[in-house]
Design a protein around this motif. Structure first.
Motif, mmCIF file in Angstrom:
data_model
loop_
_atom_site.group_PDB
_atom_site.id
_atom_site.type_symbol
_atom_site.label_atom_id
_atom_site.label_comp_id
_atom_site.label_asym_id
_atom_site.label_seq_id
_atom_site.Cartn_x
_atom_site.Cartn_y
_atom_site.Cartn_z
ATOM 1 N N ILE A 138 31.980 45.733 49.323
ATOM 2 C CA ILE A 138 33.206 46.088 48.626
ATOM 3 C C ILE A 138 33.009 47.534 48.197
ATOM 4 N N PHE A 139 33.939 48.386 48.585
ATOM 5 C CA PHE A 139 33.780 49.811 48.300
ATOM 6 C C PHE A 139 35.147 50.444 48.091
ATOM 7 N N SER A 198 37.941 36.384 42.294
ATOM 8 C CA SER A 198 39.342 36.718 42.052
ATOM 9 C C SER A 198 39.352 38.147 41.547
ATOM 10 N N LEU A 199 40.145 39.004 42.181
ATOM 11 C CA LEU A 199 40.156 40.417 41.836
ATOM 12 C C LEU A 199 41.263 40.761 40.860
ATOM 13 N N LEU A 200 40.968 41.713 39.990
ATOM 14 C CA LEU A 200 41.929 42.167 39.000
ATOM 15 C C LEU A 200 41.752 43.669 38.823
ATOM 16 N N GLY A 233 44.724 40.573 42.459
ATOM 17 C CA GLY A 233 45.147 39.212 42.753
ATOM 18 C C GLY A 233 44.561 38.621 44.022
ATOM 19 N N ASP A 234 43.873 39.424 44.843
ATOM 20 C CA ASP A 234 43.274 38.899 46.067
ATOM 21 C C ASP A 234 42.125 37.956 45.741
ATOM 22 N N ARG A 235 41.872 37.042 46.676
ATOM 23 C CA ARG A 235 40.751 36.107 46.556
ATOM 24 C C ARG A 235 39.814 36.350 47.728
ATOM 25 N N ILE A 236 38.528 36.518 47.420
ATOM 26 C CA ILE A 236 37.501 36.719 48.441
ATOM 27 C C ILE A 236 36.556 35.529 48.386
ATOM 28 N N VAL A 289 37.867 44.800 38.878
ATOM 29 C CA VAL A 289 36.927 43.883 38.247
ATOM 30 C C VAL A 289 37.131 42.516 38.893
ATOM 31 N N TYR A 290 36.182 41.617 38.718
ATOM 32 C CA TYR A 290 36.310 40.324 39.386
ATOM 33 C C TYR A 290 35.768 39.194 38.526
ATOM 34 N N ASN A 291 36.208 38.007 38.859
ATOM 35 C CA ASN A 291 35.784 36.774 38.228
ATOM 36 C C ASN A 291 35.123 35.938 39.317
ATOM 37 N N ILE A 292 33.889 35.499 39.105
ATOM 38 C CA ILE A 292 33.149 34.714 40.104
ATOM 39 C C ILE A 292 33.200 33.236 39.742
ATOM 40 N N LYS A 293 33.505 32.388 40.733
ATOM 41 C CA LYS A 293 33.512 30.937 40.512
ATOM 42 C C LYS A 293 32.916 30.246 41.731
#
Length: 75
Positions: free
Chosen positions: A13-14, A60-62, A49-52, A69-73
């Protein structure tokens, strides 16, 4: 990410200027963006809002103040 199914060279991711990109680096388990598997070495723009998905992990990207920034689950 420190997960056994994700290598440290799984994907990148860059950013270039104000845009962020995702690239699968020929990973064994693949990388998906919003449910679509990426071709190896394809540079795809990512947005708020994208999901990787990396194997059983997803981000989940914000966008916050023009930074991603991202949230990892785990599934």
């Amino acid at each position: 990410l420190k997960e056994p199914v994700i290598s440290r060279r799984h994907a990148k991711i860059f950013h270039e200027g104000t845009q962020y990109f995702l690239m699968d680096t020929k990973s064994l388990n693949g990388t998906c963006l919003n449910g679509n598997r990426l071709a190896a070495n394809a540079k795809i723009e990512i947005k708020d809002g994208d999901r990787i998905d990396f194997a059983d992990i997803f981000l989940s990207l914000l966008a916050v103040n023009r930074e991603m920034v991202y949230n990892i689950k785990k599934r």
